[in-house]
Design a protein around this motif. Structure first.
Motif, PDB file in Angstrom:
ATOM      1  N   GLU A  18       0.827  -1.204   0.000  1.00 50.26           N
ATOM      2  CA  GLU A  18       0.000   0.000   0.000  1.00 50.26           C
ATOM      3  C   GLU A  18       0.863   1.256   0.000  1.00 50.26           C
ATOM      4  OE1 GLU A  18      -3.161   0.115   2.831  1.00 50.26           O
ATOM      5  OE2 GLU A  18      -4.086  -1.715   2.066  1.00 50.26           O
ATOM      6  N   ARG A  19       1.983   1.224   0.729  1.00 54.90           N
ATOM      7  CA  ARG A  19       2.880   2.382   0.707  1.00 54.90           C
ATOM      8  C   ARG A  19       3.406   2.641  -0.703  1.00 54.90           C
ATOM      9  NH1 ARG A  19       4.990   4.564   5.257  1.00 54.90           N
ATOM     10  NH2 ARG A  19       5.098   6.343   3.851  1.00 54.90           N
TER      11      ARG A  19
ATOM     12  N   THR B 166       1.916   4.683   9.798  1.00 49.57           N
ATOM     13  CA  THR B 166       2.453   3.701  10.742  1.00 49.57           C
ATOM     14  C   THR B 166       1.413   2.649  11.085  1.00 49.57           C
ATOM     15  OG1 THR B 166       1.741   4.903  12.729  1.00 49.57           O
ATOM     16  CG2 THR B 166       3.879   5.514  11.778  1.00 49.57           C
ATOM     17  N   ALA B 167       1.901   1.472  11.521  1.00 49.00           N
ATOM     18  CA  ALA B 167       1.003   0.400  11.946  1.00 49.00           C
ATOM     19  C   ALA B 167       0.267   0.775  13.217  1.00 49.00           C
ATOM     20  CB  ALA B 167       1.797  -0.891  12.143  1.00 49.00           C
TER      21      ALA B 167
ATOM     22  N   ALA C 103      -6.393   3.082   4.940  1.00 51.50           N
ATOM     23  CA  ALA C 103      -5.343   2.637   4.017  1.00 51.50           C
ATOM     24  C   ALA C 103      -4.044   3.279   4.470  1.00 51.50           C
ATOM     25  CB  ALA C 103      -5.665   3.043   2.582  1.00 51.50           C
ATOM     26  N   TYR C 104      -2.923   2.696   4.058  1.00 50.90           N
ATOM     27  CA  TYR C 104      -1.642   3.304   4.374  1.00 50.90           C
ATOM     28  C   TYR C 104      -1.328   4.399   3.362  1.00 50.90           C
ATOM     29  CZ  TYR C 104      -0.645  -0.129   7.963  1.00 50.90           C
ATOM     30  OH  TYR C 104      -0.694  -0.886   9.102  1.00 50.90           O
ATOM     31  N   GLN C 105      -0.731   5.472   3.860  1.00 54.33           N
ATOM     32  CA  GLN C 105      -0.349   6.583   2.999  1.00 54.33           C
ATOM     33  C   GLN C 105       0.680   6.120   1.967  1.00 54.33           C
ATOM     34  OE1 GLN C 105       2.394   9.210   4.743  1.00 54.33           O
ATOM     35  NE2 GLN C 105       2.142  10.872   3.283  1.00 54.33           N
TER      36      GLN C 105
ATOM     37  N   ARG D 267      -1.214   6.284  -8.250  1.00 54.72           N
ATOM     38  CA  ARG D 267      -1.968   5.031  -8.121  1.00 54.72           C
ATOM     39  C   ARG D 267      -2.992   5.131  -7.002  1.00 54.72           C
ATOM     40  NH1 ARG D 267       3.120   2.862  -9.611  1.00 54.72           N
ATOM     41  NH2 ARG D 267       3.813   2.607  -7.444  1.00 54.72           N
ATOM     42  N   PHE D 268      -2.596   5.720  -5.877  1.00 47.56           N
ATOM     43  CA  PHE D 268      -3.527   5.902  -4.750  1.00 47.56           C
ATOM     44  C   PHE D 268      -4.733   6.739  -5.176  1.00 47.56           C
ATOM     45  CE2 PHE D 268      -4.889   8.908  -1.458  1.00 47.56           C
ATOM     46  CZ  PHE D 268      -5.391   8.044  -0.495  1.00 47.56           C
ATOM     47  N   LEU D 269      -4.482   7.870  -5.831  1.00 50.83           N
ATOM     48  CA  LEU D 269      -5.566   8.777  -6.206  1.00 50.83           C
ATOM     49  C   LEU D 269      -6.489   8.157  -7.251  1.00 50.83           C
ATOM     50  CD1 LEU D 269      -3.601  12.167  -6.355  1.00 50.83           C
ATOM     51  CD2 LEU D 269      -5.103  11.350  -4.532  1.00 50.83           C
TER      52      LEU D 269
END
Length: 385
Positions: free
Chosen positions: A4-5, A57-58, A75-77, A87-89
């Motif tokens: 995800e990062r 962070t977890a 979601a992770y940043q 990809r995130f956007l």
């Protein structure tokens, strides 16, 4: 987490079809807690719009899971690489972005703006130290902040700092500290100490010995001072080292993570995660860590909310708005050094009524700020597309 990062997400299927979420970025635990009342308020006002929270962070992810309302997606940043952010956007297609506090990511801000997504900073803060940077860094900060549509600053002083970095004053509003708001009304169960205690909360290296010495001197002089000091380090992994240091100084020390007996100890090291508020609720006075050494202090709103007397040192610039307000309303006291801390402890326990009044004032100060979450929600929802 790593995938995800890098911008590879599979959780977007949890969103209703073709529904674009409001995206709030909270770096870690502190920012998630700060955002919680804002998130609750937005969710109540616009239940038709899903909310997406990102953390880096977890521990922030776990806090989001346990502290935020049901239905909030996490979601992770994405790391600050253009490809990962794109990809995130494209996966989540947020209708707006709200970034909490001091997170300034050049690629994230530039790419979000390029996608035409409104970008807000909430509870935005810039310490005086953050302004004292090389000219090249300041130019990068200014160029990044130029992509922000609105800055919702936590104080007028910090609003001025954003203006100095080139943000249009017309796009800046000082709404107060969102940390003073609160959305969780669940009762906190005190840790079953069976003894009166003073808590040093979220301490840093070189503070534990100095605070312990001041407390021990106060306890020798004033019989009413609790004979148990709880030390909750900001980084729990330091617990065994703190125990060894204090033991060499002649203290009887018990370690929480080792399940050692605190009943016969002088100092109890609370080196666990998730129990700090429980230890606060069991204490008579809270000393704020990170303020005796130059770390900018730690959050003092939780003990204030619990109606506890608060003492903090000379370095509170990370929580200047909150500490100034609590001092102004008689809800906290400032000490300069160990000698000053020793005297403050003595005076608090010689004057029980004054000690209780300090806690009452602290709780009243936080209670009076409950409308701050609504102010932030108004400002955020105004820009929803």
């Amino acid at each position: 987490m790593l995938s995800e990062r890098l911008g590879r997400y599979s959780a977007a299927g949890q969103l209703p079809h073709k529904t674009r979420p409001i995206w709030l970025h909270c770096a870690s635990v502190g920012e998630v807690r700060t955002a919680a009342p804002l998130i609750s308020t937005i969710q109540k006002r616009r239940p038709d719009i899903p909310l997406l929270i990102t953390t880096a962070t977890a521990t922030g992810a776990e806090t989001a899971r346990t502290k935020l309302p049901e239905g909030v997606l996490h979601a992770y940043q994405p790391i600050d690489w253009p490809g990962a952010i794109r990809r995130f956007l494209r996966v989540y297609q947020p209708r707006m972005a709200v970034v909490l506090e001091t997170e300034i990511w050049p690629n994230l801000f530039f790419t979000t703006k390029r996608f035409g997504i409104p970008l807000l900073l909430a509870n935005a803060r810039l310490s005086s130290r953050s302004m004292d940077v090389p000219a090249m860094v300041q130019r990068l900060q200014s160029a990044t902040l130029a992509r922000v549509d609105v800055v919702l600053a936590r104080s007028t002083e910090e609003a001025k700092r954003f203006s100095k970095l080139g943000v249009d004053p017309a796009h800046i509003r000082a709404l107060g500290s969102l940390k003073l708001a609160h959305s969780d009304d669940s009762a906190i169960e005190p840790f079953p100490l069976g003894r009166k205690a003073i808590l040093a909360a979220s301490t840093h290296d070189d503070e534990e010995q100095r605070i312990a010495s001041a407390w021990a001197a106060a306890a020798r002089e004033e019989q009413l001072v609790p004979r148990l000091l709880i030390v909750a380090p900001r980084h729990p992994e330091r617990g065994p080292r703190i125990r060894d240091t204090l033991h060499r100084s002649g203290f009887r020390v018990a370690l929480r993570s080792a399940d050692e007996n605190w009943q016969d100890a002088d100092i109890y090291i609370a080196d666990t995660i998730g129990e700090l508020e429980s230890f606060m609720a069991a204490s008579e006075v809270v000393i704020i860590g990170g303020s005796l050494v130059d770390r900018g202090g730690q959050n003092l709103v939780e003990p204030a909310r619990l109606g506890l007397p608060i003492l903090f040192g000379p370095h509170m610039y990370n929580f200047a708005e909150e500490s100034d307000r609590l001092r102004a309303t008689g809800g906290a006291q400032r000490f300069i050094n160990e000698t000053d801390l020793q005297q403050a402890i003595i005076e608090l326990f010689r004057d029980e009524q004054g000690r209780k009044q300090l806690g009452t004032n602290a709780a009243a100060t936080v209670s009076a700020a409950q409308d701050i979450a609504s102010l932030y929600a108004d400002a955020v929802l105004k820009h929803v597309r």
